[in-house]
Structure formats: structure tokens, C-alpha cells
Design a protein around this motif. Structure first.
Motif, mmCIF file in Angstrom:
data_model
loop_
_atom_site.group_PDB
_atom_site.id
_atom_site.type_symbol
_atom_site.label_atom_id
_atom_site.label_comp_id
_atom_site.label_asym_id
_atom_site.label_seq_id
_atom_site.Cartn_x
_atom_site.Cartn_y
_atom_site.Cartn_z
ATOM 1 N N ILE A 72 -2.716 5.911 -5.020
ATOM 2 C CA ILE A 72 -4.137 5.768 -4.719
ATOM 3 C C ILE A 72 -4.958 6.384 -5.858
ATOM 4 C CG2 ILE A 72 -5.953 6.303 -3.032
ATOM 5 C CD1 ILE A 72 -3.742 4.405 -2.004
ATOM 6 N N ASN A 73 -6.054 5.729 -6.220
ATOM 7 C CA ASN A 73 -6.971 6.161 -7.274
ATOM 8 C C ASN A 73 -6.356 6.142 -8.664
ATOM 9 O OD1 ASN A 73 -8.855 6.610 -5.229
ATOM 10 N ND2 ASN A 73 -8.447 8.790 -5.140
ATOM 11 N N SER A 74 -5.225 5.470 -8.838
ATOM 12 C CA SER A 74 -4.573 5.385 -10.150
ATOM 13 C C SER A 74 -4.581 3.946 -10.639
ATOM 14 C CB SER A 74 -3.131 5.877 -10.069
ATOM 15 O OG SER A 74 -3.099 7.239 -9.725
ATOM 16 N N TRP A 84 -8.411 2.348 -3.955
ATOM 17 C CA TRP A 84 -9.212 3.542 -3.723
ATOM 18 C C TRP A 84 -8.999 4.121 -2.334
ATOM 19 C CZ3 TRP A 84 -11.518 5.331 -7.962
ATOM 20 C CH2 TRP A 84 -11.784 4.429 -8.987
ATOM 21 N N GLU A 85 -9.250 5.407 -2.225
ATOM 22 C CA GLU A 85 -9.289 6.071 -0.919
ATOM 23 C C GLU A 85 -10.487 5.493 -0.176
ATOM 24 O OE1 GLU A 85 -7.391 8.179 1.605
ATOM 25 O OE2 GLU A 85 -6.752 8.424 -0.465
ATOM 26 N N ARG A 86 -10.406 5.371 1.111
ATOM 27 C CA ARG A 86 -11.528 4.790 1.879
ATOM 28 C C ARG A 86 -12.698 5.652 1.769
ATOM 29 N NH1 ARG A 86 -8.485 3.008 7.273
ATOM 30 N NH2 ARG A 86 -6.583 3.454 6.241
ATOM 31 N N LEU A 106 0.827 -1.198 0.000
ATOM 32 C CA LEU A 106 0.000 0.000 0.000
ATOM 33 C C LEU A 106 0.867 1.256 0.000
ATOM 34 C CD1 LEU A 106 -2.781 1.323 0.137
ATOM 35 C CD2 LEU A 106 -2.664 1.125 2.625
ATOM 36 N N SER A 107 1.969 1.229 0.729
ATOM 37 C CA SER A 107 2.818 2.421 0.853
ATOM 38 C C SER A 107 3.478 2.835 -0.463
ATOM 39 C CB SER A 107 3.900 2.188 1.912
ATOM 40 O OG SER A 107 4.741 1.117 1.518
ATOM 41 N N GLY A 145 -6.495 -2.613 3.444
ATOM 42 C CA GLY A 145 -7.297 -1.737 4.294
ATOM 43 C C GLY A 145 -8.107 -0.753 3.459
ATOM 44 N N ARG A 146 -8.030 -0.869 2.142
ATOM 45 C CA ARG A 146 -8.758 0.005 1.223
ATOM 46 C C ARG A 146 -9.426 -0.837 0.137
ATOM 47 N NH1 ARG A 146 -5.822 5.545 1.205
ATOM 48 N NH2 ARG A 146 -4.693 5.316 3.158
#
Length: 153
Positions: free
Chosen positions: A91-93, A151-153, A86-87, A111-112
Motif C-alpha cells: 500500500i502507498n508504494s 492507496w490507503e482508504r 490487494l493482499s 476497495g481502495r
């Protein structure tokens, strides 16, 4: 036809028999209860008296650490494994798998929410599916995964 109450009752009887200590016949009684339960359409408990596993081994879930999205090239968490942290993900790409590769099973522990795509460009004209990030093990995708988005939560 087996019902939940029949399954629960037989499992309770079997578990109670397995857990009763210090009876010379308790191992025999546990085996008898297991055979009786199987005879009535109830699956065997995974552990017999004495702690030995019974029946065929349970299917193993793909190993994937917290904060990761893990993808396997073949169903049932087999084949080449690709791990995405995740790190290090945008995100969203759209993240395409390397050209010529696909995934057929996955674990989402980011977690997302993660959407997988049949299209390498994350196009919604092909198949796509979103999986929650609270721990999803998918042994067989309904399509060849070629890309994904976190995705963002």
C-alpha cells in the motif's frame, strides 16, 4: 434530439408490452413497440418477448474478482491480462509493470483508490489518474499505464 422523458416513456411502453403475458399478439406488439421506439430515436430494449436478445451484443466488461486490480495490454479489456491481488500489494508504494509492457484498460475492484501513471516510476511529471476502489471499469486509458499505486482508504 432525444430527451430523458422520451427515452423513459418509450422504454416503459416497450417493457410493459414485453411483460404482458398470454396475449396471442403480445410478441408482435412488443416488436411493433420496439420499432416505433427506434423510429423515434430510442434505443431498443436488450430483451424481446420470449427472452431473445436484440441488436448487436452488448460490450463485455473485463472480468476481475473482488479485491483485485486487473490490467489489460489493449483497450476494451483485450490483450495480455495482469491481475494484482490487494493482499499481495504494498500500500502507498509504486508498482511498476514489467519492463517493456503497458496497460490500456483496467478494472479496480480493490476497495481502495488506485492511481495509474504514465511514468514507470510513478512520477507526477507525466500523466496520472486516480480511480476509486468501489468498482471501476476503464475500457480505454487516456495514456499508456506503466505503473500504479494503491492507496490507503
Amino acid at each position: 434530439m432525444r430527451t430523458w422523458s422520451t427515452t423513459f416513456a418509450a422504454a416503459t411502453v416497450l417493457a410493459g408490452t414485453v411483460l404482458i403475458p398470454s396475449s396471442a399478439g403480445s410478441a408482435h406488439a412488443a416488436e411493433h413497440a420496439a420499432q416505433h421506439a427506434v423510429g423515434h430515436g430510442v434505443q431498443r430494449a436488450a430483451v424481446r418477448a420470449g427472452g431473445h436478445a436484440s441488436g448487436p451484443p452488448a460490450p463485455t466488461l473485463g472480468a476481475c474478482a473482488s479485491g483485485q486490480l486487473c490490467l489489460w495490454g489493449k483497450p476494451d479489456f483485450k490483450g495480455a491480462k495482469r491481475t494484482h491481488e490487494l493482499s499481495t500489494l504494498d500500500i502507498n508504494s509504486c508498482t511498476a509493470l514489467p519492463a517493456g509492457t503497458t496497460a490500456q484498460s483496467l478494472v479496480n475492484r480493490t476497495g481502495r483508490p488506485v492511481t495509474t501513471y504514465q511514468s514507470a516510476e510513478c512520477a507526477e511529471t507525466g500523466e496520472f489518474q486516480t480511480y476509486p476502489g468501489d468498482g471501476v471499469w476503464l475500457p480505454q486509458s487516456p495514456y499508456q499505464v506503466r505503473a500504479f499505486k494503491v492507496w490507503e482508504r
